[in-house]
Scaffold this motif. Sequence first.
Motif, mmCIF file in Angstrom:
data_model
loop_
_atom_site.group_PDB
_atom_site.id
_atom_site.type_symbol
_atom_site.label_atom_id
_atom_site.label_comp_id
_atom_site.label_asym_id
_atom_site.label_seq_id
_atom_site.Cartn_x
_atom_site.Cartn_y
_atom_site.Cartn_z
ATOM 1 N N GLN A 241 32.910 -49.109 18.361
ATOM 2 C CA GLN A 241 34.106 -48.566 19.521
ATOM 3 C C GLN A 241 34.374 -47.988 18.919
ATOM 4 N N LEU A 242 34.856 -47.891 18.097
ATOM 5 C CA LEU A 242 36.217 -46.641 17.915
ATOM 6 C C LEU A 242 35.028 -45.619 17.586
ATOM 7 N N GLN A 243 33.908 -45.463 17.058
ATOM 8 C CA GLN A 243 32.982 -44.396 16.440
ATOM 9 C C GLN A 243 32.231 -43.484 17.803
ATOM 10 N N GLN A 244 32.203 -44.906 18.946
ATOM 11 C CA GLN A 244 31.854 -44.493 20.142
ATOM 12 C C GLN A 244 32.816 -43.464 20.763
ATOM 13 N N GLN A 245 34.229 -43.842 21.074
ATOM 14 C CA GLN A 245 35.407 -42.952 21.443
ATOM 15 C C GLN A 245 36.000 -41.402 20.477
ATOM 16 N N LYS A 246 35.475 -42.460 19.055
ATOM 17 C CA LYS A 246 35.503 -40.623 18.313
ATOM 18 C C LYS A 246 35.008 -39.558 19.140
ATOM 19 N N LEU A 247 33.347 -39.737 19.553
ATOM 20 C CA LEU A 247 32.601 -38.812 19.695
ATOM 21 C C LEU A 247 32.821 -38.318 21.053
ATOM 22 N N ALA A 248 32.565 -39.428 22.315
ATOM 23 C CA ALA A 248 32.736 -38.812 23.127
ATOM 24 C C ALA A 248 33.826 -37.586 23.183
ATOM 25 N N LYS A 249 35.370 -38.410 22.694
ATOM 26 C CA LYS A 249 36.493 -36.834 22.815
ATOM 27 C C LYS A 249 35.482 -35.359 22.129
ATOM 28 N N PHE A 250 34.860 -35.803 21.297
ATOM 29 C CA PHE A 250 34.807 -34.712 20.282
ATOM 30 C C PHE A 250 34.212 -34.188 21.429
#
Length: 261
Positions: A241-250
């Motif tokens: 979930q955190l990885q997806q959030q980081k990628l979305a913010k990128f």
Amino acid sequence: MKKKLLSGLVAAAVLGTMALPVAAQNLAIVNGKAVPKERAEVLKQQVERSGRPVTPELENQIKEEVIAREIFMQEAQKRGLEGSADYKAQMELARQTILIRELFADFQKNNPVTDAEIQAEYDKFVAANAGKEYKASHILVEKEDEAKAIIASIKKGGKFEDIAKKQSKDPGSGARGGDLDWASPSSYVAEFTEALVKLEKGKMTQTPVKSQFGWHVIRLDDVREAQLPKLEEVKPQIAQQLQQQKLAKFQEDLRAKAKVE
């Protein structure tokens, strides 16, 4: 003389390479053209990334797939299809897709989710879900009069579970005799929660409770401290979930910085 000697050395090197069996260098030879083993390795890696085990049978299927692709590709090239506008457009889309995928993979590789970030997210989850859990049952009907009649029937000795199976409009819990299982009170609509938390264990509401779904007859079966999963049990899900959030913010940051006219 030097030129002849150099040519001889090159020839020797080539002959040395050619002396290896074809199978050691290539997957197959199709119409005189070598099909490198690397193609099968790429497909194999894709299968492994998806989580599927690469069995000997699957490895053979991959080999057959690579050979079939080479046969079809040769025929397409023979027909001059590489020069078509449609082919070029699709190749450009494929190039973009692969390059973008590599960009995201590179970002994730260089911005991994840390244990500290996972712990912090887990602590937030615990803080939001700690407290009491309620095991409730309910009977849902469309009209208030129906709910009142059900309450009266139960008071006279009618069995809550039997009535729920016959009359509840909630198909999930109705089939289980009204059982909603354990849940945080916040998981219900406000009117339901307000009535539920006022009940004593084993008691039911004496008047129907109205919500957006209809009219409820609610019974509180039990109360306990919230049973939350341990960090290790949910760590992979939190990391994903955190990885997806980081990628979305990128992605959002790149779009925000881009000059689009």
